[in-house]
Enzyme design. Sequence first.
Site, PDB file in Angstrom:
ATOM      1  N   ASP A 165      37.833  -8.582 -25.115  1.00 49.61           N
ATOM      2  CA  ASP A 165      37.437  -7.347 -24.425  1.00 49.61           C
ATOM      3  C   ASP A 165      35.970  -7.042 -24.743  1.00 49.61           C
ATOM      4  O   ASP A 165      35.523  -7.175 -25.885  1.00 49.61           O
ATOM      5  CB  ASP A 165      38.334  -6.182 -24.863  1.00 49.61           C
ATOM      6  CG  ASP A 165      38.226  -4.995 -23.917  1.00 49.61           C
ATOM      7  OD1 ASP A 165      39.216  -4.695 -23.230  1.00 49.61           O
ATOM      8  OD2 ASP A 165      37.146  -4.359 -23.869  1.00 49.61           O
ATOM      9  N   ILE A 166      35.246  -6.637 -23.732  1.00 48.37           N
ATOM     10  CA  ILE A 166      33.808  -6.376 -23.880  1.00 48.37           C
ATOM     11  C   ILE A 166      33.546  -5.111 -24.700  1.00 48.37           C
ATOM     12  O   ILE A 166      32.468  -4.935 -25.258  1.00 48.37           O
ATOM     13  CB  ILE A 166      33.153  -6.272 -22.470  1.00 48.37           C
ATOM     14  CG1 ILE A 166      31.683  -6.619 -22.510  1.00 48.37           C
ATOM     15  CG2 ILE A 166      33.377  -4.903 -21.844  1.00 48.37           C
ATOM     16  CD1 ILE A 166      31.066  -6.817 -21.143  1.00 48.37           C
ATOM     17  N   HIS A 176      46.535  -6.648 -16.316  1.00 52.01           N
ATOM     18  CA  HIS A 176      46.125  -7.247 -17.592  1.00 52.01           C
ATOM     19  C   HIS A 176      46.932  -6.687 -18.739  1.00 52.01           C
ATOM     20  O   HIS A 176      47.379  -5.545 -18.703  1.00 52.01           O
ATOM     21  CB  HIS A 176      44.630  -7.045 -17.845  1.00 52.01           C
ATOM     22  CG  HIS A 176      44.169  -5.619 -17.727  1.00 52.01           C
ATOM     23  ND1 HIS A 176      43.957  -5.005 -16.509  1.00 52.01           N
ATOM     24  CD2 HIS A 176      43.901  -4.689 -18.663  1.00 52.01           C
ATOM     25  CE1 HIS A 176      43.554  -3.756 -16.713  1.00 52.01           C
ATOM     26  NE2 HIS A 176      43.525  -3.533 -18.007  1.00 52.01           N
ATOM     27  N   HIS A 233      46.556  -5.931 -22.783  1.00 57.24           N
ATOM     28  CA  HIS A 233      45.677  -5.833 -23.941  1.00 57.24           C
ATOM     29  C   HIS A 233      46.439  -6.364 -25.151  1.00 57.24           C
ATOM     30  O   HIS A 233      47.602  -5.999 -25.349  1.00 57.24           O
ATOM     31  CB  HIS A 233      45.324  -4.372 -24.241  1.00 57.24           C
ATOM     32  CG  HIS A 233      44.574  -3.658 -23.160  1.00 57.24           C
ATOM     33  ND1 HIS A 233      43.231  -3.380 -23.252  1.00 57.24           N
ATOM     34  CD2 HIS A 233      44.982  -3.150 -21.967  1.00 57.24           C
ATOM     35  CE1 HIS A 233      42.839  -2.724 -22.162  1.00 57.24           C
ATOM     36  NE2 HIS A 233      43.887  -2.562 -21.362  1.00 57.24           N
TER      37      HIS A 233
END
Length: 114
Positions: free
Chosen positions: A30-31, A100, A102
């Site tokens: 994750d960015i 998505h 996480h």
Amino acid sequence: MGDCIFCKIVNGEIPSSKVYETAKVLAFDDINPMAPVHVIIIPKEHIPTLLDVTSEKMDVLEAMVSAAQEVAKIKGIDEKGFRTVINCNKEGGQIIFHLHVHVLGGEKLKDELN
Ligand code: AMP
Ligand code: ZN
């Protein structure tokens, strides 16, 4: 899907820090990580939300669960523990409308929902 950030990552139009990949799914860091380990797992196929996973597409969820297991092992958080989250629609906190999961870990996670 033209404007979808995660489709662009699948197509290589936007760079990502790849963690794991199969024919069906891609996992990348994750960015904007919310924990020491924060990985995003996506299906390569554009599916907007969890509500769009119809019975014919359940193999996608199977591939994502399997990927979560592999990602946890790759990141070394399988034994200590981790959290998987799927946000759905606005009040669920979904910002990117490409399904998505996480995967969060690497520390004792807070028990708050958000
Ligand atoms: P959500 O709120 O469930 O839609 O989560 C979207 C997640 O995608 C957030 O945690 C973002 O930090 C992450 N994200 C957005 N753009 C990128 C990107 N280009 N590469 C990696 N992660 C991203
Ligand atoms: Zn997409």
